[in-house]
Design a protein around this motif. Structure first.
Motif, PDB file in Angstrom:
ATOM      1  N   LYS A 148       0.932  -1.348   0.139  1.00 30.57           N
ATOM      2  CA  LYS A 148      -0.059  -0.022   0.083  1.00 30.57           C
ATOM      3  C   LYS A 148       0.910   1.041   0.003  1.00 30.57           C
ATOM      4  O   LYS A 148       0.476   2.225  -0.880  1.00 30.57           O
ATOM      5  N   GLU A 207       2.348   1.596  -3.508  1.00 35.07           N
ATOM      6  CA  GLU A 207       1.279   1.892  -4.377  1.00 35.07           C
ATOM      7  C   GLU A 207       1.150   3.532  -4.368  1.00 35.07           C
ATOM      8  O   GLU A 207       0.977   4.068  -5.554  1.00 35.07           O
ATOM      9  N   ILE A 241      -1.492  -6.544  -4.579  1.00 33.47           N
ATOM     10  CA  ILE A 241      -2.451  -5.769  -3.526  1.00 33.47           C
ATOM     11  C   ILE A 241      -3.693  -6.785  -3.371  1.00 33.47           C
ATOM     12  O   ILE A 241      -4.192  -7.253  -2.441  1.00 33.47           O
TER      13      ILE A 241
END
Length: 153
Positions: free
Chosen positions: A41, A44, A56
């Motif tokens: 995350k 990302e 993910i």
């Protein structure tokens, strides 16, 4: 039989495999998958691409399935963990990397470390059965996937 990259991607997301997992590993594995998810995350936010989002999604599915396995009242020592091949590849990388880190091995209790090592051996034996060219095509496909108006370029 050599499949196109798109076909390999579809196959790896549709076909499931079963892995035997020791019940005592579920919590440890869930912690590691959760940490992997947190890292993805964060990544990302920096590199927002298809490969990161795909990892993910697969990590979220692994976590969900582990939660489900943890909540079921089993009287067994081993549980069947059913995941897609794409999820398996993420899990394999995660388990392999975590087990190869010396400080994580030291933190594990001896009986957990033994079960983790057996789990890693089982994962590696399953991985050996996969077609190398298909695995490579899958990783290349998600790493090089680009869209323009929802179409592959």
């Amino acid at each position: 039989m050599l499949l196109k990259a798109e076909e390999v991607y579809a196959k790896f997301n549709e076909e499931n495999i079963q892995i035997m997992i020791s019940k005592k590993l579920l919590f440890t594995l869930l912690q590691q998958v959760n940490r992997h998810y947190e890292i993805l995350k964060y990544e990302e936010e920096i590199i927002n691409n298809f490969a990161i989002r795909e990892n993910i999604n697969n990590t979220e599915m692994i976590m969900t399935k582990l939660f489900i396995l943890m909540t079921k009242p089993y009287n067994r020592k081993e549980i069947i963990f059913e995941i897609s091949i794409a999820e398996f590849l993420v899990l394999r990388d995660l388990v392999f990397c975590n087990y190869s880190l010396p400080h994580l091995k030291v933190k594990m209790r001896p009986h957990i470390r033994k079960a983790y090592n057996e789990f890693l051996d089982e994962i590696e034996s399953i991985f050996e059965m996969l077609e190398r060219d298909e695995v490579k095509a899958y990783w290349n496909y998600i790493k090089n996937y680009k869209t323009k108006n929802s179409k592959l370029q």
